[in-house]
Design a protein around this motif. Structure first.
Motif, short mmCIF file in Angstrom:
data_model
loop_
_atom_site.label_atom_id
_atom_site.label_comp_id
_atom_site.label_asym_id
_atom_site.label_seq_id
_atom_site.Cartn_x
_atom_site.Cartn_y
_atom_site.Cartn_z
N LYS A 132 45.46 41.04 27.10
CA LYS A 132 45.34 39.68 26.70
C LYS A 132 46.79 38.68 26.70
O LYS A 132 47.23 37.83 27.25
CB LYS A 132 44.42 39.20 25.51
N ALA A 133 47.55 39.62 25.89
CA ALA A 133 48.90 38.80 25.70
C ALA A 133 49.78 39.00 27.10
O ALA A 133 50.48 37.71 27.43
CB ALA A 133 49.58 39.67 24.60
N LEU A 134 49.85 39.86 27.64
CA LEU A 134 50.45 39.81 29.13
C LEU A 134 49.77 38.91 29.90
O LEU A 134 50.74 38.21 30.78
CB LEU A 134 50.38 41.27 29.49
N LEU A 135 48.54 38.61 29.83
CA LEU A 135 47.98 37.66 30.99
C LEU A 135 48.39 36.33 30.43
O LEU A 135 48.66 35.36 31.47
CB LEU A 135 46.61 37.96 30.90
N GLN A 136 48.43 36.03 29.29
CA GLN A 136 49.05 34.86 28.83
C GLN A 136 50.60 34.36 29.31
O GLN A 136 50.70 33.55 29.57
CB GLN A 136 48.71 34.67 27.41
N LYS A 137 51.13 35.67 28.84
CA LYS A 137 52.87 35.56 29.07
C LYS A 137 52.98 35.20 30.59
O LYS A 137 54.16 34.53 30.95
CB LYS A 137 53.38 36.87 28.64
N THR A 138 52.15 35.81 31.40
CA THR A 138 52.53 35.53 32.87
C THR A 138 51.63 34.30 33.52
O THR A 138 51.47 34.25 34.78
CB THR A 138 52.00 36.89 33.60
N ASN A 139 50.95 33.57 32.49
CA ASN A 139 50.19 32.44 32.86
C ASN A 139 49.18 32.82 33.86
O ASN A 139 48.68 31.90 34.86
CB ASN A 139 51.47 31.33 33.58
N LEU A 140 48.60 33.93 33.74
CA LEU A 140 47.28 34.32 34.25
C LEU A 140 46.11 34.51 33.43
O LEU A 140 45.08 34.68 34.12
CB LEU A 140 47.79 35.72 35.16
N TYR B 205 44.21 45.97 44.19
CA TYR B 205 43.05 46.13 44.75
C TYR B 205 42.61 44.52 44.98
O TYR B 205 42.22 43.93 43.97
CB TYR B 205 42.30 46.98 43.66
N PRO B 206 42.00 44.43 46.11
CA PRO B 206 41.74 42.92 46.35
C PRO B 206 40.44 42.39 45.69
O PRO B 206 40.13 41.42 45.48
CB PRO B 206 41.69 42.73 47.85
N LYS B 207 39.72 43.61 45.58
CA LYS B 207 38.16 43.28 45.15
C LYS B 207 38.08 43.41 43.36
O LYS B 207 37.03 43.50 43.14
CB LYS B 207 37.11 44.08 45.78
N VAL B 208 39.18 43.75 42.85
CA VAL B 208 39.24 43.86 41.47
C VAL B 208 39.96 42.61 40.59
O VAL B 208 40.79 42.15 41.23
CB VAL B 208 40.05 45.29 41.17
N ASP B 209 39.07 42.27 39.65
CA ASP B 209 40.01 41.24 38.80
C ASP B 209 41.06 41.66 38.26
O ASP B 209 41.16 42.98 37.80
CB ASP B 209 38.69 40.47 38.12
N ALA B 210 42.03 40.66 37.71
CA ALA B 210 43.29 40.67 37.16
C ALA B 210 42.91 41.66 35.99
O ALA B 210 43.73 42.59 35.75
CB ALA B 210 44.11 39.79 36.96
N GLU B 211 42.15 40.95 35.14
CA GLU B 211 41.98 41.88 33.60
C GLU B 211 41.38 43.11 33.73
O GLU B 211 41.98 44.09 33.06
CB GLU B 211 40.67 40.90 32.86
N THR B 212 40.60 43.41 34.79
CA THR B 212 40.00 44.95 35.01
C THR B 212 41.16 45.85 35.33
O THR B 212 41.36 46.98 34.79
CB THR B 212 38.86 44.91 35.84
N LEU B 213 41.89 45.37 36.30
CA LEU B 213 42.94 46.23 36.72
C LEU B 213 44.14 46.59 35.83
O LEU B 213 44.69 47.56 35.75
CB LEU B 213 43.64 45.89 38.21
N LEU B 214 44.42 45.51 35.00
CA LEU B 214 45.70 45.48 34.14
C LEU B 214 45.07 46.40 33.01
O LEU B 214 45.84 47.25 32.48
CB LEU B 214 46.00 44.00 33.55
N ASP B 215 43.90 46.33 32.63
CA ASP B 215 43.24 47.25 31.62
C ASP B 215 43.30 48.88 32.11
O ASP B 215 43.80 49.67 31.39
CB ASP B 215 41.91 46.83 31.27
N HIS B 216 42.95 49.13 33.30
CA HIS B 216 43.07 50.16 33.99
C HIS B 216 44.43 50.75 34.03
O HIS B 216 44.81 52.02 33.56
CB HIS B 216 42.50 50.22 35.19
N LEU B 217 45.64 49.97 34.12
CA LEU B 217 46.72 50.54 34.62
C LEU B 217 47.43 50.66 32.97
O LEU B 217 48.11 51.49 32.88
CB LEU B 217 47.70 49.28 35.10
N ALA B 218 46.82 50.13 32.12
CA ALA B 218 47.36 50.19 30.64
C ALA B 218 46.83 51.71 30.09
O ALA B 218 47.67 52.33 29.26
CB ALA B 218 46.71 49.33 29.60
N VAL B 219 45.71 52.04 30.46
CA VAL B 219 45.20 53.40 30.30
C VAL B 219 46.21 54.42 30.85
O VAL B 219 46.65 55.38 30.22
CB VAL B 219 43.70 53.71 30.79
N LEU B 220 46.27 54.33 32.25
CA LEU B 220 47.38 55.04 32.82
C LEU B 220 48.92 55.09 32.12
O LEU B 220 49.49 55.99 32.28
CB LEU B 220 47.80 54.77 34.35
N LYS B 221 49.00 54.11 31.57
CA LYS B 221 50.38 54.19 30.87
C LYS B 221 50.46 54.59 29.36
O LYS B 221 51.48 54.63 28.50
CB LYS B 221 50.96 52.49 30.63
#
Length: 297
Positions: free
Chosen positions: A116-124, A87-103
């Motif tokens: 937080k850990a995954l964003l750090q691991k992928t240097n984002l 989703y181009p208008k969503v920031d990485a932290e918000t989208l990853l949090d949403h996907l984590a809920v779905l997971k």
């Protein structure tokens, strides 16, 4: 844990035989699935990822029957498809949090730490508040890996992950994949030979829905020792050479074609024996599977 694929077959309604009696046993670590575009690699990946049904055959991930226990597979699967949309208008932290809920990561504090850990691991992490529409191709691919790592998967599938990346992004991405392969089954599906050569201890060459080779890159290289010959030839002589020799690859160097020929003995005047590489292995198998009509580019 092993991924065991037996007698897998799939024919699409248009008659394309995408999977033709595929048999593979894949162990923990980096596994390279190498083949040209249209070889059937994506069909195999989608079948393993429970996104399509085969016509026949079986797949087991440890004790899980992949074709029957689909929900159990999805709990332990990380998947980065060839076409990964964001989703181009969503920031990485918000989208990853949403996907984590779905997971299934419903605990808020646990989810926050995981993201937080995954964003750090992928240097984002420093770009976590930036909208994904502003990410480079490599950053989007690294975000794709971040979402694939949610819930600590035991099987990770990445389909053509480095296509279109610049050299620096490609190196960063491959280093990340290499780290993941230390504790997980990682299947790297690609048509880029160097990706497999640099990362994988086990591999398969795949074309026209069939496994042409399965083993280590080192074993494959051993099979062509003394059989690869190189020669610079005028363009006018190429067509004749293709009919008289097993030309497995050709490329322009300084405006003149340089051909690689597969032969047990010296194929003729002007040819020099060279140390074949994994690209020569790849081309030799693809050539054999498609016959004399195949010409590499």
């Amino acid at each position: 844990m092993q991924l065991v694929i037996e007698n897998l077959d799939k024919v699409y309604p248009n008659g394309v035989h995408a999977l033709n009696d595929v048999n593979l046993t894949i162990n923990q670590g980096m596994f390279g699935l190498l083949g040209p575009n249209g070889a059937g690699k994506s069909s195999l990946m989608r079948t393993i990822a429970t996104l399509q049904e085969p016509d026949s055959g079986s797949i087991r991930l440890g004790d899980i029957d992949v074709l029957i226990q689909k929900d159990e597979v999805r709990k332990t699967l990380g998947y980065l498809p060839q076409e990964f949309g964001v989703y181009p208008k969503v920031d990485a932290e918000t989208l990853l949090d949403h996907l984590a809920v779905l997971k299934g990561i419903t605990n808020r504090s646990e989810r926050k730490e995981t993201v937080k850990a995954l964003l750090q691991k992928t240097n984002l992490y420093d770009a976590r508040k930036k909208n994904l529409g502003g990410y480079s191709g490599g950053m989007k691919q690294r975000f794709g890996i971040a979402q694939a790592l949610l819930a600590n998967p035991q099987l990770i599938i990445v389909d053509e992950p480095t296509a279109g990346l610049d050299p620096a992004e490609r190196n960063r991405f491959l280093n990340l994949l290499s780290e993941l392969g230390e504790n997980t089954i990682v299947i790297l599906s690609t048509h880029i030979v160097d990706d497999v050569k640099e990362l994988c201890s086990d591999m398969a060459i795949f074309n026209q829905g069939q496994v042409l080779y399965h083993g280590s890159p080192q074993k494959a290289l051993g099979a062509i020792v003394g059989k690869i010959w190189e020669k610079r030839v005028p363009k006018a002589d190429l067509e004749t050479l293709r009919t008289t020799h097993t030309v497995i690859s050709e490329k322009l160097v300084g405006g003149m074609p340089v051909v690689h020929v597969l032969s047990d003995t010296n194929p003729g005047e002007g040819f020099e024996a060279i140390e074949g590489d994994l690209e020569d292995v790849y081309f030799s198998y693809i050539f054999s599977s498609k016959g004399a009509e195949y010409q590499s580019t």
